[in-house]
Write an enzyme that holds these catalytic residues in place. Structure first.
Site, PDB file in Angstrom:
ATOM      1  CE  LYS A  72      -2.066  -1.079   3.851  1.00 22.46           C
ATOM      2  NZ  LYS A  72      -1.439  -2.385   4.094  1.00 22.46           N
ATOM      3  CB  THR A  73       3.578   2.366   2.253  1.00 19.80           C
ATOM      4  OG1 THR A  73       2.736   2.200   3.388  1.00 19.80           O
ATOM      5  CG2 THR A  73       4.414   3.607   2.421  1.00 19.80           C
ATOM      6  CG  ASP A 125       0.554   4.986   4.319  1.00 23.08           C
ATOM      7  OD1 ASP A 125      -0.269   4.055   4.243  1.00 23.08           O
ATOM      8  OD2 ASP A 125       1.788   4.800   4.308  1.00 23.08           O
ATOM      9  CD  GLU A 126       0.040   2.860   8.588  1.00 24.43           C
ATOM     10  OE1 GLU A 126      -0.896   2.160   9.013  1.00 24.43           O
ATOM     11  OE2 GLU A 126       1.196   2.415   8.375  1.00 24.43           O
ATOM     12  CD  GLN A 181      -1.267  -3.198   9.272  1.00 25.03           C
ATOM     13  OE1 GLN A 181      -0.267  -2.696   9.723  1.00 25.03           O
ATOM     14  NE2 GLN A 181      -1.399  -3.463   7.986  1.00 25.03           N
ATOM     15  NE  ARG A 183       4.163  -4.257  11.019  1.00 25.38           N
ATOM     16  CZ  ARG A 183       3.612  -3.812   9.894  1.00 25.38           C
ATOM     17  NH1 ARG A 183       4.234  -2.964   9.137  1.00 25.38           N
ATOM     18  NH2 ARG A 183       2.432  -4.262   9.490  1.00 25.38           N
TER      19      ARG A 183
HETATM   20  P1  ATP Z   1       1.761  -2.098   5.984  1.00 24.87           P
HETATM   21  O1  ATP Z   1       0.339  -2.542   6.021  1.00 24.87           O
HETATM   22  O2  ATP Z   1       2.573  -2.838   6.979  1.00 24.87           O
HETATM   23  O3  ATP Z   1       1.906  -0.616   6.050  1.00 24.87           O
HETATM   24  P2  ATP Z   1       2.109  -1.929   3.138  1.00 24.87           P
HETATM   25  O4  ATP Z   1       0.909  -2.516   2.525  1.00 24.87           O
HETATM   26  O5  ATP Z   1       2.198  -0.467   3.204  1.00 24.87           O
HETATM   27  O6  ATP Z   1       2.333  -2.580   4.568  1.00 24.87           O
HETATM   28  P3  ATP Z   1       4.667  -1.781   1.866  1.00 24.87           P
HETATM   29  O7  ATP Z   1       5.463  -1.363   3.012  1.00 24.87           O
HETATM   30  O8  ATP Z   1       4.351  -0.755   0.838  1.00 24.87           O
HETATM   31  O9  ATP Z   1       3.345  -2.527   2.350  1.00 24.87           O
HETATM   32  O10 ATP Z   1       5.352  -2.992   1.120  1.00 24.87           O
HETATM   33  C1  ATP Z   1       5.822  -4.135   1.803  1.00 24.87           C
HETATM   34  C2  ATP Z   1       7.080  -4.649   1.147  1.00 24.87           C
HETATM   35  O11 ATP Z   1       6.759  -5.233  -0.115  1.00 24.87           O
HETATM   36  C3  ATP Z   1       8.084  -3.556   0.860  1.00 24.87           C
HETATM   37  O12 ATP Z   1       9.366  -4.070   1.085  1.00 24.87           O
HETATM   38  C4  ATP Z   1       7.864  -3.260  -0.608  1.00 24.87           C
HETATM   39  O13 ATP Z   1       9.033  -2.758  -1.226  1.00 24.87           O
HETATM   40  C5  ATP Z   1       7.506  -4.627  -1.162  1.00 24.87           C
HETATM   41  N1  ATP Z   1       6.632  -4.558  -2.345  1.00 24.87           N
HETATM   42  C6  ATP Z   1       5.447  -3.944  -2.426  1.00 24.87           C
HETATM   43  N2  ATP Z   1       4.906  -4.109  -3.639  1.00 24.87           N
HETATM   44  C7  ATP Z   1       5.770  -4.859  -4.362  1.00 24.87           C
HETATM   45  C8  ATP Z   1       5.779  -5.379  -5.708  1.00 24.87           C
HETATM   46  N3  ATP Z   1       4.787  -5.169  -6.545  1.00 24.87           N
HETATM   47  N4  ATP Z   1       6.843  -6.106  -6.074  1.00 24.87           N
HETATM   48  C9  ATP Z   1       7.854  -6.358  -5.215  1.00 24.87           C
HETATM   49  N5  ATP Z   1       7.903  -5.886  -3.959  1.00 24.87           N
HETATM   50  C10 ATP Z   1       6.870  -5.148  -3.534  1.00 24.87           C
HETATM   51 MG    MG Z   2       2.351   0.858   4.824  1.00 24.88          MG
END
Ligand code: ATP
Ligand code: MG
Length: 765
Positions: free
Chosen positions: A36-37, A223-224, A254, A607
């Site tokens: 997402k981030t 975000d969040e 979360q 995490r």
């Molecule tokens: P959270 O809910 O914990 O905030 P999130 O959904 O924001 O998580 P991110 O932190 O954006 O997730 O991504 C998690 C990990 O996956 C990061 O290391 C990111 O670089 C990797 N990632 C995300 N999308 C891809 C993708 N399409 N291909 C490869 N790696 C990815």
């Molecule tokens: Mg995130």
């Protein structure tokens, strides 16, 4: 030109849709680690790259300053150049401060208003409460502060409080709230809640100003999103109300700020408020191994109110989530220290993992002390994220200054630090007099102070209090030299008689309970040393040696501060009922509180990228008293098929890792090694360890310690516990036993800390 942009190639189809759907509302609702981030950051880059917006026309909100910094760095990396100013990328508060400074006069403030911290806020409320003749024992001002914060989080001004709130704070709440707001304006001040509230008010009352910002911020990103409260939600809805170019990303599982007024319902309302929103769901997790994901899913499925979602990953199985129980908290810290070193060296059958890639996530900040102490002792570099390190905290430094002064009265720096803490009526002038007297006689301050008093150079309350302080100091010094009291008792006496503990007990600020808990932790830390001197040397040396130059450091932080972050290896200590889930949170919010704690557990587990280790201790010491702990109910919710139970090094005599590292439990220390290993009790425990079921009963829950001990005990059996002595089993509930101890009364304890009385007789405790 963006079509061929390399940053788009890094995304999956859904993420790409979220990035490329630039116009209109977008809601991205997805589980942890689904990117997402990453999608949000890429969207910012895409907006800039396609010329849709200039850096200062993008409003991007995150929850912590650390997250904001990281977001800027990621944008710069993807753009391949540094971002020249993104002034509107930050936290809700930081952005609102900027907005409010521009329009302060519209809410009766000047643009140089001050922002009160919680201490000032409370002081102000106390004055109002006193003036209203409220019994502040029954109705503490701190309670009013909480109520007002809550109202502000809901964007309720005194004039539009719902009638149902009228009875708050003994019926005086609304009136005191109004007085408080007036007083703040007179002082040209705001509290944290006001930052948002005032800006929302300005937008609501001044259409022209709102319209100007709606035009200015061409795109809004959040975000969040699951952690926004009502005031933040209104603020966003107003700002995005024109063009509706708003993109929110979040995960209902979360949501961990309900206690600060966050409303998960905001996610559900989004589609109503922004009809036609593109709702994008991401299901592929890129962060964690299948075992870690499955463990997290198992825990969170215990919550009832969920939108529900499945995550999958292409990652290989990797290591199971590891679970380990320890004799006590110190042993848990010792084991994690050794384990971190082992992982760093790569001796766990895994690739070597840098300390930078490891994090210890605790539920309550006082848990950090045991780890910091251990790491300082073994010289393992660490950083504390989101707060000062234990021995750098104000209350700890104050307490240590008292101890220093008792051990070496001529420690003038320590004298200066505590002579008027708590307040003894010795202001700058009085302290200056002491300094002058001491310096003129070439004496340490405590002697200078006595001379000043003898010469009647100081009068009033200050003189009386100073004399008492000096008398106390001498008495504590005598006690220190006498065998009558232990140094741990002495520490408590000092903190108590000096009025230092009392100072924090009387303090109603939100930080005070945490500071008192830290002081308890400090006393606990002392138990491991022979005397005060030894302890002070320990801390002095390590603080001195601890130059901040290590490249690699293990991180310690609270679960709340870990939101959005990721680490290859994560340790989750202290999974014990009462500590986690936190008793306070369950007492205050019942089932709702428990569900929020469970979401915290989900945040914690997710995490971890490769290795997640959960631990608990059977005993914790609070003020020198043993307290037996029950493993967290969340442990029972971990699906067995994804968890490996490690043998604790202590009770079972150097099992996992202990043989080569020398990790020894209290039991180990108490017995002669050879004898215990040959005893029937030891053999029986080993046999139980070996009984661990493997493979079968995949779906069965309630794994835990059954693996190592289980109830081979039955009701009526005579047993022995190292701390509580002999007793009879009165009830068996899985691995938990109720035991009527001969001396210690009835207690619930975990089976593996118990041996049969017959076996105990052969173990030379
Ligand atoms: P959270 O809910 O914990 O905030 P999130 O959904 O924001 O998580 P991110 O932190 O954006 O997730 O991504 C998690 C990990 O996956 C990061 O290391 C990111 O670089 C990797 N990632 C995300 N999308 C891809 C993708 N399409 N291909 C490869 N790696 C990815
Ligand atoms: Mg995130």
């Amino acid at each position: 030109m963006a079509r061929g942009a390399p940053y788009l190639d890094e995304l999956n189809a859904e993420q790409r849709a979220a990035v490329e759907t630039l116009d209109g509302p977008v809601l991205m609702l997805a589980g942890a680690g689904t990117g997402k981030t990453k999608a949000l950051t890429t969207r910012i880059v895409h907006l800039l790259n396609t010329g849709r917006a200039q850096p200062n026309e993008i409003l991007a909100v995150t929850f912590t300053n650390k997250a904001a910094r990281e977001m800027k760095e990621r944008v710069a990396r993807l753009l391949g150049q540094s971002v020249e100013g993104m002034p509107w990328l930050g936290t809700f508060h930081s952005i609102c401060v900027k907005l409010l400074r521009r329009h302060a006069e519209l809410v009766g403030l000047k643009s140089n208003f001050t922002i009160l911290d919680t201490d000032d806020q409370l002081r102000l409320l106390k004055q109002l409460v006193q003036a209203a003749d409220v019994d502040d024992k029954r109705w503490p001002a701190r309670m009013l502060a909480g109520i007002i914060d809550n109202w502000k989080n809901r964007a309720w001004l005194p004039e539009n409080l719902p009638a149902a709130e009228g009875s708050a704070y003994d019926g005086l709440g609304p009136q005191l709230y109004a007085q408080y707001q007036t007083r703040l304006k007179e002082l040209n001040a705001v509290d944290f809640g006001d930052l948002l509230l005032h800006v929302v008010t300005i937008f609501q009352q001044h259409e022209d100003i709102l319209a100007q910002y709606q035009r200015w911020f061409k795109y809004v990103l959040v975000d969040e999103y699951q952690d926004t409260n009502v005031a933040q939600y209104l603020w966003l809805r107003l700002l995005a109300g024109g063009h509706k170019n708003i993109c929110c990303v979040g995960d209902d599982d979360q949501s961990i700020y309900g206690w600060r007024g966050a409303e998960v319902g905001n996610i559900l309302r989004f589609e109503k408020d922004f009809p036609g929103a593109a709702v994008i769901r991401l299901e592929q997790n890129y962060r964690s191994t299948p075992h870690i994901l499955a463990a997290a899913a198992g825990v969170i499925s215990g919550n009832e109110k969920r939108l529900g979602k499945e995550l999958w990953t292409e990652a290989e199985d990797g290591e199971m989530v590891r679970l380990i129980g320890h004799w006590d908290g110190e042993e848990e810290a010792r084991w994690i220290g050794e384990e971190a070193e082992a992982l760093q060296r790569g001796t766990r059958g895994m690739r070597p993992i840098s300390l930078n890639s490891m994090a210890i996530l605790v539920r309550a900040s006082h848990q950090m002390r045991a780890f910091e102490d251990r790491f300082l002792t073994i010289g393992m570099p660490y950083r504390v994220i989101g707060g000062p390190r234990f021995y750098e905290r104000m209350e700890i430094r104050d307490a240590m200054a008292y101890f220093r002064l008792v051990v070496s009265p001529e420690d003038d720096l320590a004298f200066e630090r505590v002579v008027n803490t708590p307040k003894r009526g010795l202001g700058d002038k009085a302290q200056q007099k002491i300094q002058v007297e001491a310096r003129s006689q070439f004496l340490p301050l405590h002697e200078g102070a006595q001379m000043l008093l003898d010469a009647k150079g100081l009068g009033g309350k200050g003189a009386v209090e100073l004399q008492r302080f000096l008398d106390n100091l001498r008495r504590w010094q005598r006690l220190e030299a006498s065998p009558e009291v232990t140094h741990v008792e002495l520490a408590e006496i000092i903190l108590d008689e000096s009025g230092y503990t009392g100072m924090w007990q009387n303090d109603k600020s939100p930080e005070a309970p945490g500071r008192l808990e830290n002081l308890k932790e400090l006393v606990k830390a002392l138990e491991q040393f022979e005397n005060l001197q030894g302890f002070l040397e320990h801390v002095g040396l390590i603080m001195d040696n601890d130059k901040d130059d290590a490249d690699e450091k293990i991180s310690i932080m609270t679960l709340h501060a870990a939101k959005g972050l990721e680490f290859p290896a994560v340790f989750l200590p202290g999974w014990e009922d009462g500590l986690f889930p936190s008793q306070r949170s369950m007492d205050e919010s019942g089932q709702k509180g428990l569900e929020e704690e469970r979401r915290l557990a989900y945040v914690g587990i997710t995490r971890a990228e490769e290795l997640c280790t959960i631990s608990f201790a059977g005993n914790r010491r609070v003020y020198g008293q043993w307290q037996s702990q029950m493993p967290s109910r969340f442990i029972d919710e971990l699906p067995e098929a994804h968890v490996e139970v490690l043998t604790p090094p202590g009770l079972y005599g150097g099992g996992y890792g202990a043989a080569q590292t020398g990790g020894r439990s209290r039991l180990d220390q108490a017995v002669s090694d050879a004898d215990v290993y040959n005893s029937p009790g030891w053999k029986r425990m080993q046999a139980r360890t070996a009984q661990r079921p493997s493979g079968q009963a995949q779906e069965s829950r309630n794994i835990v310690i059954e693996a190592v001990a289980v109830s081979s005990f039955s009701v009526g059996e005579r047993v022995f516990h190292q701390k509580f002595g002999y007793g009879d089993v009165t009830a068996v509930e899985g691995d938990k036993l109720s035991i009527a101890f001969d001396k210690a009364g009835t207690k619930k304890v975990v089976a593996r800390f118990i041996v049969s009385a017959a076996d105990a007789d052969t173990i030379p405790f």
